[in-house]
Design an enzyme around this catalytic site. Structure first.
Site, PDB file in Angstrom:
ATOM      1  N   HIS A 151      44.603  48.090  46.031  1.00 55.91           N
ATOM      2  CA  HIS A 151      43.472  47.489  46.741  1.00 55.91           C
ATOM      3  C   HIS A 151      42.245  48.397  46.727  1.00 55.91           C
ATOM      4  CE1 HIS A 151      45.080  43.821  48.987  1.00 55.91           C
ATOM      5  NE2 HIS A 151      46.049  44.196  48.161  1.00 55.91           N
TER       6      HIS A 151
ATOM      7  N   VAL B 207      38.477  47.618  43.916  1.00 54.76           N
ATOM      8  CA  VAL B 207      37.185  47.414  44.582  1.00 54.76           C
ATOM      9  C   VAL B 207      36.351  48.682  44.449  1.00 54.76           C
ATOM     10  CG1 VAL B 207      36.041  46.812  46.743  1.00 54.76           C
ATOM     11  CG2 VAL B 207      38.269  45.818  46.205  1.00 54.76           C
TER      12      VAL B 207
ATOM     13  N   GLY C   6      36.290  50.833  42.206  1.00 53.04           N
ATOM     14  CA  GLY C   6      36.962  51.946  41.558  1.00 53.04           C
ATOM     15  C   GLY C   6      37.832  52.766  42.489  1.00 53.04           C
TER      16      GLY C   6
ATOM     17  N   SER D 269      37.374  54.283  48.941  1.00 54.36           N
ATOM     18  CA  SER D 269      36.475  53.513  49.805  1.00 54.36           C
ATOM     19  C   SER D 269      37.255  52.641  50.776  1.00 54.36           C
ATOM     20  CB  SER D 269      35.516  52.660  48.965  1.00 54.36           C
ATOM     21  OG  SER D 269      36.222  51.810  48.075  1.00 54.36           O
TER      22      SER D 269
ATOM     23  N   PRO E  10      42.764  39.926  43.557  1.00 57.47           N
ATOM     24  CA  PRO E  10      43.502  38.674  43.342  1.00 57.47           C
ATOM     25  C   PRO E  10      44.152  38.237  44.651  1.00 57.47           C
ATOM     26  CG  PRO E  10      44.794  40.518  42.563  1.00 57.47           C
ATOM     27  CD  PRO E  10      43.464  41.089  42.982  1.00 57.47           C
TER      28      PRO E  10
ATOM     29  N   THR F 221      67.075  43.120  46.663  1.00 58.41           N
ATOM     30  CA  THR F 221      67.045  44.568  46.916  1.00 58.41           C
ATOM     31  C   THR F 221      65.640  44.950  47.381  1.00 58.41           C
ATOM     32  OG1 THR F 221      66.585  44.893  44.547  1.00 58.41           O
ATOM     33  CG2 THR F 221      68.864  45.179  45.272  1.00 58.41           C
TER      34      THR F 221
END
Length: 322
Positions: A71, A75, A77, A81, A164, A245
């Protein structure tokens, strides 16, 4: 005579060329496996100890750390952030609801600061933490190149554009990952991290109650027990993405897809009579191939548009831009 140049002119031209090449050199090419060897030789050991302790206390933390890196890097790079607090922070974005584990990175950062203050970035700690988390639950290891620096800004609206979401179909997934320089095979490999993840009821409710969807009936019935049909009831209830699992990094996630037991729409999209079916099948039949592909894709993910050199800062606290 018209082609004659003095030695000084030639040297000046070479110098300008070298400066130009360095100027356009991609930031990721400035990363190095030996970046902290002199300035903080115990950095990796300190991070490893901290992450191992966190995963030992709760194996779910491994999935949280890998998700944090994903995540963050998708966003603006790999610049940490996502870790910043503030009214307009990425972590407050709607698509980051349920993203957890920030305190694990804060603890690792504090441990590193105690041995070499002001040297190691939060972005590098996050990249190493994801690797160490994978190993701690039986997943592959990979070499992490270092030298990332931290962003001073964070934007709550940007994740809505870049990340996504669980209802994406295959073409949307492929396009989303391609915008970050990752191909379809790398997308499938990275999706395999869901072998240790969990999802909120709100993110898969539509799939398990849609009788026309390609979902195994018995699987849907079992999951409905923990996910009421109407929002907001049970929105935050958690379900393992891999029921077989859930705390072990393996290839059962892909086995589930072949049996129409993908929890998210975007999971099952990987095996739905389309172009990535063969990749899923390959990972089912060859778990070592999945491991090596996942490791390579994580390296590529962790080097998306890093801040290096004079760009960015080294934060003292990962939550604040100072």
């Amino acid at each position: 005579m018209g082609y004659y140049k003095s030695a000084g002119t030639v040297l000046l031209s070479i110098y300008i060329l070298l400066i130009s090449v360095n100027y356009v050199m991609p930031c990721k090419d400035q990363l190095s496996t030996t970046f902290y060897d002199n300035t903080c030789p115990n950095a990796l050991t300190t991070i490893h100890t901290s992450i191992n302790a966190a995963v030992s206390s709760n194996r779910r933390n491994a999935a949280l750390l890998i998700r944090l890196l994903f995540h963050d890097c998708f966003v603006q790079g790999c610049d940490a952030s996502l870790l910043l607090d503030g009214a307009d922070s990425e972590k407050l974005s709607k698509v980051n609801t349920g993203v957890l584990g920030f305190e694990i990175i804060d603890d690792a950062k504090a441990a590193v600061e105690s041995v070499c203050p002001g040297v190691v970035s939060c972005a590098d700690i996050l990249a190493v933490a994801a690797r160490d988390a994978s190993v701690a639950v039986g997943g592959p290891s990979w070499t992490v190149r270092l030298g990332r620096r931290d962003s001073t800004t964070s934007n709550a609206s940007q994740p809505l554009i870049d990340l996504p979401i669980g209802i994406f179909n295959l073409s949307q997934l492929i396009s989303n990952f391609e915008r970050k320089g990752l191909n379809a095979r790398e997308m499938v490999a990275l999706s395999g991290s869901h072998t240790i993840g969990q999802a909120r009821c709100a993110s898969f409710r539509t799939r398990i109650y849609d009788n026309s969807s390609n979902i195994d009936a018995a699987f849907a019935s079992s999951v409905r027990e923990n996910c009421p049909p109407t929002s907001p009831d049970g929105n935050g209830n958690l379900q393992p993405l891999d029921l077989v699992t859930p705390s072990l990094f393996d290839n059962n996630y892909f086995r589930n897809l072949v049996n129409n037991r993908g929890l998210l729409t975007s999971d099952q999209a990987l095996f739905n009579g389309d172009s990535t079916d063969s990749i899923v099948t390959e990972y089912v039949n060859n778990p070592s191939t999945f491991d090596s592909d996942f490791a390579a894709a994580m390296v590529k993910l962790s080097e998306i548009d890093p801040l290096t050199g004079a760009n960015g800062i080294i934060r003292t606290l990962c939550t604040t831009a100072s």
